[in-house]
Scaffold this motif. Structure first.
Motif, PDB file in Angstrom:
ATOM      1  N   ILE A  42      44.344  40.086  37.990  1.00  0.00           N
ATOM      2  CA  ILE A  42      45.644  39.444  37.765  1.00  0.00           C
ATOM      3  C   ILE A  42      46.043  39.611  36.301  1.00  0.00           C
ATOM      4  CG2 ILE A  42      46.900  37.248  37.830  1.00  0.00           C
ATOM      5  CD1 ILE A  42      44.928  36.313  39.985  1.00  0.00           C
ATOM      6  N   PRO A  43      47.274  40.027  36.018  1.00  0.00           N
ATOM      7  CA  PRO A  43      47.713  40.178  34.625  1.00  0.00           C
ATOM      8  C   PRO A  43      47.627  38.866  33.847  1.00  0.00           C
ATOM      9  CG  PRO A  43      49.278  41.193  36.138  1.00  0.00           C
ATOM     10  CD  PRO A  43      48.307  40.429  36.976  1.00  0.00           C
ATOM     11  N   GLU A  44      47.362  38.977  32.543  1.00  0.00           N
ATOM     12  CA  GLU A  44      47.188  37.796  31.695  1.00  0.00           C
ATOM     13  C   GLU A  44      48.387  36.859  31.770  1.00  0.00           C
ATOM     14  OE1 GLU A  44      47.029  37.064  26.960  1.00  0.00           O
ATOM     15  OE2 GLU A  44      45.491  38.429  27.734  1.00  0.00           O
ATOM     16  N   GLU A  45      49.582  37.408  31.768  1.00  0.00           N
ATOM     17  CA  GLU A  45      50.784  36.571  31.805  1.00  0.00           C
ATOM     18  C   GLU A  45      50.839  35.735  33.078  1.00  0.00           C
ATOM     19  OE1 GLU A  45      53.700  34.720  30.079  1.00  0.00           O
ATOM     20  OE2 GLU A  45      52.631  36.374  29.092  1.00  0.00           O
ATOM     21  N   THR A  46      50.442  36.355  34.200  1.00  0.00           N
ATOM     22  CA  THR A  46      50.423  35.635  35.475  1.00  0.00           C
ATOM     23  C   THR A  46      49.343  34.554  35.469  1.00  0.00           C
ATOM     24  OG1 THR A  46      51.192  37.636  36.600  1.00  0.00           O
ATOM     25  CG2 THR A  46      50.263  35.897  37.975  1.00  0.00           C
ATOM     26  N   LEU A  47      48.186  34.882  34.891  1.00  0.00           N
ATOM     27  CA  LEU A  47      47.127  33.869  34.787  1.00  0.00           C
ATOM     28  C   LEU A  47      47.609  32.650  34.016  1.00  0.00           C
ATOM     29  CD1 LEU A  47      43.993  36.083  33.997  1.00  0.00           C
ATOM     30  CD2 LEU A  47      44.476  34.890  36.134  1.00  0.00           C
ATOM     31  N   LYS A  48      48.372  32.879  32.979  1.00  0.00           N
ATOM     32  CA  LYS A  48      48.921  31.767  32.198  1.00  0.00           C
ATOM     33  C   LYS A  48      49.913  30.957  33.036  1.00  0.00           C
ATOM     34  CE  LYS A  48      48.338  33.902  27.652  1.00  0.00           C
ATOM     35  NZ  LYS A  48      48.997  34.561  26.490  1.00  0.00           N
ATOM     36  N   GLU A  49      50.726  31.649  33.806  1.00  0.00           N
ATOM     37  CA  GLU A  49      51.724  30.975  34.641  1.00  0.00           C
ATOM     38  C   GLU A  49      51.092  30.085  35.703  1.00  0.00           C
ATOM     39  OE1 GLU A  49      54.228  33.964  36.295  1.00  0.00           O
ATOM     40  OE2 GLU A  49      55.108  34.542  34.359  1.00  0.00           O
ATOM     41  N   ILE A  50      49.954  30.519  36.236  1.00  0.00           N
ATOM     42  CA  ILE A  50      49.309  29.739  37.302  1.00  0.00           C
ATOM     43  C   ILE A  50      48.233  28.793  36.765  1.00  0.00           C
ATOM     44  CG2 ILE A  50      49.783  31.518  39.023  1.00  0.00           C
ATOM     45  CD1 ILE A  50      46.846  32.364  38.879  1.00  0.00           C
ATOM     46  N   GLY A  51      48.111  28.730  35.455  1.00  0.00           N
ATOM     47  CA  GLY A  51      47.185  27.780  34.836  1.00  0.00           C
ATOM     48  C   GLY A  51      45.729  28.172  34.879  1.00  0.00           C
ATOM     49  N   ALA A  52      45.452  29.464  35.065  1.00  0.00           N
ATOM     50  CA  ALA A  52      44.058  29.917  35.169  1.00  0.00           C
ATOM     51  C   ALA A  52      43.532  30.537  33.882  1.00  0.00           C
ATOM     52  CB  ALA A  52      43.923  30.932  36.306  1.00  0.00           C
ATOM     53  N   PHE A  53      44.409  30.888  32.976  1.00  0.00           N
ATOM     54  CA  PHE A  53      43.990  31.611  31.771  1.00  0.00           C
ATOM     55  C   PHE A  53      42.994  30.800  30.950  1.00  0.00           C
ATOM     56  CE2 PHE A  53      44.598  32.974  27.317  1.00  0.00           C
ATOM     57  CZ  PHE A  53      44.258  34.318  27.441  1.00  0.00           C
ATOM     58  N   GLU A  54      43.287  29.539  30.700  1.00  0.00           N
ATOM     59  CA  GLU A  54      42.402  28.689  29.907  1.00  0.00           C
ATOM     60  C   GLU A  54      41.075  28.459  30.627  1.00  0.00           C
ATOM     61  OE1 GLU A  54      42.696  27.543  26.759  1.00  0.00           O
ATOM     62  OE2 GLU A  54      44.470  28.830  26.675  1.00  0.00           O
ATOM     63  N   ALA A  55      41.142  28.248  31.941  1.00  0.00           N
ATOM     64  CA  ALA A  55      39.919  28.002  32.720  1.00  0.00           C
ATOM     65  C   ALA A  55      38.964  29.186  32.637  1.00  0.00           C
ATOM     66  CB  ALA A  55      40.271  27.711  34.174  1.00  0.00           C
ATOM     67  N   GLN A  56      39.509  30.393  32.634  1.00  0.00           N
ATOM     68  CA  GLN A  56      38.656  31.579  32.634  1.00  0.00           C
ATOM     69  C   GLN A  56      37.984  31.829  31.286  1.00  0.00           C
ATOM     70  OE1 GLN A  56      40.316  35.072  34.468  1.00  0.00           O
ATOM     71  NE2 GLN A  56      40.843  33.987  36.347  1.00  0.00           N
ATOM     72  N   LYS A  57      38.463  31.175  30.242  1.00  0.00           N
ATOM     73  CA  LYS A  57      37.814  31.307  28.945  1.00  0.00           C
ATOM     74  C   LYS A  57      36.387  30.763  28.982  1.00  0.00           C
ATOM     75  CE  LYS A  57      41.873  31.201  25.903  1.00  0.00           C
ATOM     76  NZ  LYS A  57      42.578  30.436  24.837  1.00  0.00           N
ATOM     77  N   ASP A  58      36.126  29.818  29.907  1.00  0.00           N
ATOM     78  CA  ASP A  58      34.798  29.205  30.001  1.00  0.00           C
ATOM     79  C   ASP A  58      33.718  30.204  30.386  1.00  0.00           C
ATOM     80  OD1 ASP A  58      35.848  26.766  29.322  1.00  0.00           O
ATOM     81  OD2 ASP A  58      35.921  25.994  31.372  1.00  0.00           O
ATOM     82  N   PHE A  59      34.101  31.264  31.085  1.00  0.00           N
ATOM     83  CA  PHE A  59      33.089  32.240  31.512  1.00  0.00           C
ATOM     84  C   PHE A  59      33.420  33.669  31.076  1.00  0.00           C
ATOM     85  CE2 PHE A  59      35.847  30.920  35.003  1.00  0.00           C
ATOM     86  CZ  PHE A  59      36.406  32.105  35.454  1.00  0.00           C
ATOM     87  N   ALA A  60      34.341  33.781  30.121  1.00  0.00           N
ATOM     88  CA  ALA A  60      34.714  35.109  29.618  1.00  0.00           C
ATOM     89  C   ALA A  60      33.573  35.796  28.882  1.00  0.00           C
ATOM     90  CB  ALA A  60      35.935  34.995  28.703  1.00  0.00           C
ATOM     91  N   HIS A  61      32.588  35.009  28.428  1.00  0.00           N
ATOM     92  CA  HIS A  61      31.449  35.577  27.692  1.00  0.00           C
ATOM     93  C   HIS A  61      30.461  36.290  28.608  1.00  0.00           C
ATOM     94  CE1 HIS A  61      30.098  31.705  29.232  1.00  0.00           C
ATOM     95  NE2 HIS A  61      28.854  32.141  29.129  1.00  0.00           N
ATOM     96  N   ILE A  62      30.554  36.049  29.892  1.00  0.00           N
ATOM     97  CA  ILE A  62      29.605  36.649  30.836  1.00  0.00           C
ATOM     98  C   ILE A  62      29.994  38.112  31.071  1.00  0.00           C
ATOM     99  CG2 ILE A  62      28.750  36.567  33.219  1.00  0.00           C
ATOM    100  CD1 ILE A  62      29.150  33.520  33.071  1.00  0.00           C
ATOM    101  N   PRO A  63      29.048  39.028  30.975  1.00  0.00           N
ATOM    102  CA  PRO A  63      29.374  40.461  31.150  1.00  0.00           C
ATOM    103  C   PRO A  63      29.922  40.755  32.542  1.00  0.00           C
ATOM    104  CG  PRO A  63      27.169  40.180  30.221  1.00  0.00           C
ATOM    105  CD  PRO A  63      27.633  38.825  30.656  1.00  0.00           C
ATOM    106  N   GLU A  64      30.792  41.756  32.611  1.00  0.00           N
ATOM    107  CA  GLU A  64      31.314  42.175  33.905  1.00  0.00           C
ATOM    108  C   GLU A  64      30.241  42.909  34.694  1.00  0.00           C
ATOM    109  OE1 GLU A  64      34.883  44.434  33.516  1.00  0.00           O
ATOM    110  OE2 GLU A  64      36.085  42.689  32.930  1.00  0.00           O
ATOM    111  N   CYS A  65      30.285  42.749  35.996  1.00  0.00           N
ATOM    112  CA  CYS A  65      29.306  43.384  36.881  1.00  0.00           C
ATOM    113  C   CYS A  65      29.615  44.875  37.029  1.00  0.00           C
ATOM    114  CB  CYS A  65      29.355  42.705  38.254  1.00  0.00           C
ATOM    115  SG  CYS A  65      27.954  43.090  39.315  1.00  0.00           S
TER     116      CYS A  65
END
Length: 203
Positions: A42-65
């Motif tokens: 999901i694009p960053e702008e859309t994540l912000k619109e749906i209120g998920a952008f801040e929540a995802q910061k909690d696990f942004a440090h985890i490496p991508e699979c």
């Protein structure tokens, strides 16, 4: 021995469950848990619109699979939110890239397990898990769920996720409900259960 826990989480519910799964895995001597984040589509702008952008910061440090993570793991426990009774598109997109592993037979004989989050009690928890089982079976994996020896899935004292197919949580229609202690305990139980089976299989 290593249990890989790839997860996709929009608002953090699946992430909280993934952490609990990892806690359960690491109760078993000689087995390590490795959390891996499935890429957001999901694009960053859309994540912000749906209120998920801040929540995802909690696990942004985890490496991508990546595919090597899957190949190197002794067991895999995948977490996904539900989308209309099915797995999230982000998870499906990632699984669609595993054709080379299928060609190699790289996942044949590995233990596979699933946990999910839905908005409501009857929002497709079991169908989502079963739908993901199909992919794991095509890879030749050995499916493990959440047995009834976890007594918490039989509770009628509270609204709670959890089924023999795997640990689940209910987020609420507005996403405000985070996993309950009973749901987290189910995730810990599943993680430990999978780790014990992997340990037995690799002796």
């Amino acid at each position: 021995m290593k249990i890989l826990i790839p997860f996709y989480s929009t608002y953090g519910h699946v992430y909280k469950m993934a952490e609990a799964i990892a806690e359960g895995v690491e109760k078993v001597e000689g087995v390590n848990a490795e959390l891996r984040r499935i890429e957001e589509a999901i694009p960053e702008e859309t994540l912000k619109e749906i209120g998920a952008f801040e929540a995802q910061k909690d696990f942004a440090h985890i490496p991508e699979c990546n595919l090597d993570d899957l190949k190197e793991a002794d067991g895999i426990i995948i977490g996904t939110p539900t989308r209309f009774g099915n797995i999230a598109g982000q998870v499906q997109n990632f699984l669609d890239t595993t054709g080379s592993l299928w060609m190699e037979g790289a996942l044949i004989g590995k233990v596979g397990s699933v946990f999910v989050s839905t908005a409501s009690q009857h929002g497709g928890q079991e169908t989502t898990i079963r739908n993901l089982h199909t992919t794991l079976l095509h890879h030749g994996m050995i499916i493990v769920g959440l047995p009834y020896s976890f007594a918490g899935q039989g509770t009628i004292d509270e609204i709670s996720g959890g089924s023999p197919y795997g640990a689940t949580t209910i987020a609420g229609s507005d996403g405000s409900r985070m996993p309950s202690e009973n749901e987290l305990e189910g995730a810990r139980f599943q993680g430990e259960h999978v780790a014990k089976i992997v340990a037995k299989m690799t002796v």
